[in-house]
Design an enzyme around this catalytic site. Structure first.
Site, PDB file in Angstrom:
ATOM      1  N   PRO A 255       0.838  -1.207   0.000  1.00  0.00           N
ATOM      2  CA  PRO A 255       0.000   0.000   0.000  1.00  0.00           C
ATOM      3  C   PRO A 255       0.869   1.251   0.000  1.00  0.00           C
ATOM      4  CG  PRO A 255       0.009  -1.015   2.175  1.00  0.00           C
ATOM      5  CD  PRO A 255       0.760  -1.941   1.272  1.00  0.00           C
ATOM      6  N   ASP A 431       5.931   2.231   2.001  1.00  0.00           N
ATOM      7  CA  ASP A 431       5.032   1.109   2.275  1.00  0.00           C
ATOM      8  C   ASP A 431       4.327   1.372   3.605  1.00  0.00           C
ATOM      9  OD1 ASP A 431       3.791  -1.300   2.820  1.00  0.00           O
ATOM     10  OD2 ASP A 431       5.469  -2.525   2.119  1.00  0.00           O
ATOM     11  N   HIS A 432       3.017   1.603   3.533  1.00  0.00           N
ATOM     12  CA  HIS A 432       2.272   1.992   4.738  1.00  0.00           C
ATOM     13  C   HIS A 432       2.051   0.824   5.696  1.00  0.00           C
ATOM     14  CE1 HIS A 432       0.492   5.030   6.991  1.00  0.00           C
ATOM     15  NE2 HIS A 432      -0.644   5.234   6.351  1.00  0.00           N
ATOM     16  N   ARG A 433       2.452  -0.378   5.319  1.00  0.00           N
ATOM     17  CA  ARG A 433       2.343  -1.501   6.248  1.00  0.00           C
ATOM     18  C   ARG A 433       3.370  -1.383   7.373  1.00  0.00           C
ATOM     19  NH1 ARG A 433       2.940  -6.452   2.144  1.00  0.00           N
ATOM     20  NH2 ARG A 433       4.626  -5.054   1.475  1.00  0.00           N
ATOM     21  N   ILE A 435       5.681   1.625   7.515  1.00  0.00           N
ATOM     22  CA  ILE A 435       6.025   3.028   7.769  1.00  0.00           C
ATOM     23  C   ILE A 435       4.719   3.805   7.890  1.00  0.00           C
ATOM     24  CG2 ILE A 435       7.162   5.089   6.876  1.00  0.00           C
ATOM     25  CD1 ILE A 435       9.107   3.352   5.406  1.00  0.00           C
TER      26      ILE A 435
END
Length: 461
Positions: A255, A431-433, A435
């Site tokens: 994401p 990567d929003h998983r 960070i």
């Protein structure tokens, strides 16, 4: 064809450096191939004379296939696939074992025999085998081969190379109806073009037809040729194919979040000029990208959790205690991302040398697969094209990528007054998983702070 890059299954032959009859020595480069990761030169592991090149330039070959045969002293050369088979023998006669074929780059020898399409024995030989009698002895000297071999018998797959098959498909030509002129009854490109020309050229009738007028030739082929004259189709393969697959996988797996920051880099531009005049750095390439790379390394030291990757199988976040800094490079074969190993441990001079070597190697198309593996974070410099910013896609296996926009003189408020200042925009995709917004924002803000006040390269290091 050896496995030249971490388990890859095929490679395309870009260029042959030798021809049949040339003398080669152990270690001499004989061809250049392109894998899905890079272009690689292949050396020959023995001395001898080139007997045959078994594949043409532009052909994609599976790993393990023999691509060249060399006559060595006291040894027999490998048989080229275009050679005719020996005359048929009785069914009960055992076939002689095939010689083990040497392969390139020290991968030992291939123990698997080469598979070839079985040839049909002549009708007379088959009848003789059924009746238990031997066929008549061949003539003392065979008659010269005709200029063209008859079209392929019905039901038998025509012999043609993949590019020729594609050409026939594009032109709407049935290969089974083409008269082959190549060695061994192989259909060539010229044969296909000749068949296409015949399809659109009206044939003279042997006698006047009783009907009023002859029906016109189908219009499909001319229409197709007119369309192809306005289009160019480029096969997607090699580096470009793998890059496309990786980008699709990254875009729909991780994401992405992208943040932007625009700021004044006038002090950094002045520092670049000062470093260029420093005699201790003479001979080094000093440019804004060098200081941007250094700023990224300083920001990683302050925010180490951005230098990580997501392990989907183990459901773990892997923190990296080293920085392999990737630099996206556009090459004629597509976009590649080689990386500088342990960039965080290098001085400014060492980092400058590594950047220069990386760019030069990429432009020459000599980047090795090892140089593109195990990257941890990437910089892509879109500013060299005059682009202000963008939303970059993560390099697979990494958690962040920084896009550097063009540095331009713009009106900017400086010390309460509007002045012309050097301004740029950075875009950070992450990567929003692993960070979150806070960490990503702090990291991007730290990069900008270092470049706005470059003395922090020292105070924050």
């Amino acid at each position: 064809m050896p496995d030249v890059g971490e388990g890859l299954t095929e490679a395309e032959i870009l260029k042959w450096y030798v021809q049949p009859g040339d003398t080669v020595t152990d270690g001499q480069v004989v061809c250049e191939v392109e894998t899905a990761k890079a272009a690689v030169e292949l050396p020959i592991p023995f001395d001898g004379v080139v007997h045959a090149l078994l594949f043409e330039e532009g052909t994609t070959v599976d790993v393990g296939q023999v691509i060249i045969s060399v006559q060595t002293e006291g040894g027999a050369a490998a048989e080229a696939p275009v050679q005719e088979a020996a005359p048929a023998v009785a069914a009960e006669e055992p076939a002689a074992p095939e010689a083990r074929q040497p392969v390139l780059v020290g991968y030992g020898v291939s123990t698997a025999s080469t598979k070839r399409r079985p040839r049909k024995a002549p009708a007379g030989a088959a009848t003789a085998a059924q009746n238990g009698t031997a066929p008549a002895a061949p003539a003392a000297a065979p008659a010269p081969a005709p200029a063209a071999v008859p079209a392929q018998p019905t039901g038998e797959r025509p012999l043609a190379k993949p590019p020729v098959r594609k050409l026939a498909k594009d032109l709407g030509i049935d290969l089974a109806a083409v008269v082959p002129t190549g060695d061994g009854g192989v259909v060539t490109r010229e044969d296909v073009h000749a068949a296409a020309a015949a399809a659109i050229t009206p044939q003279a009738a042997p006698a006047p037809a009783p009907v009023a007028a002859q029906a016109p030739a189908p219009a499909e082929v001319p229409v197709r040729e007119a369309r192809e004259a306005r289009e160019t189709r480029i096969p997607v393969k090699g580096v470009r194919k793998v890059t496309a697959q990786a980008m699709v996988g990254s875009a729909f797996t991780a994401p992405h979040v992208t943040e932007f920051i625009t700021f004044d880099v006038t002090r950094t531009m002045k520092l670049v000029q000062e470093l260029k005049a420093d005699p201790d750095l003479a001979g080094l390439r000093i440019n804004p990208l060098l200081l941007i790379a250094k700023a990224v390394l300083v920001a990683i030291r302050r925010n180490p959790d951005v230098n990580a990757s997501w392990d989907e199988a183990a459901q773990e976040i892997v923190l990296k205690h080293y920085v392999n800094l990737g630099i996206a490079a556009a090459t004629p074969r597509g976009l590649i991302v080689p990386n500088i190993k342990d960039a965080d441990a290098k001085t400014l001079g060492e980092l400058s040398t590594a950047l220069s070597e990386l760019v030069a190697t990429a432009r020459d198309g000599k980047t090795s697969p090892a140089d593109m593996q195990n990257g941890t974070i990437t910089i892509t410099n879109v500013g060299v094209f005059g682009v202000d910013t963008g939303t970059p896609i993560l390099n697979p296996g990494e958690s962040a990528i920084l896009a550097v926009g063009a540095i331009k003189l713009q009106p900017w408020v400086h010390k309460g007054k509007v002045k012309p200042r050097h301004v740029t925009t950075l875009a950070l995709s992450f990567d929003h998983r692993l960070i979150d917004g806070e960490l990503g924002s702090r990291f991007l803000a730290d990069i900008a702070a270092v470049l706005e006040h470059p003395r922090r390269l020292i105070t924050w290091s």
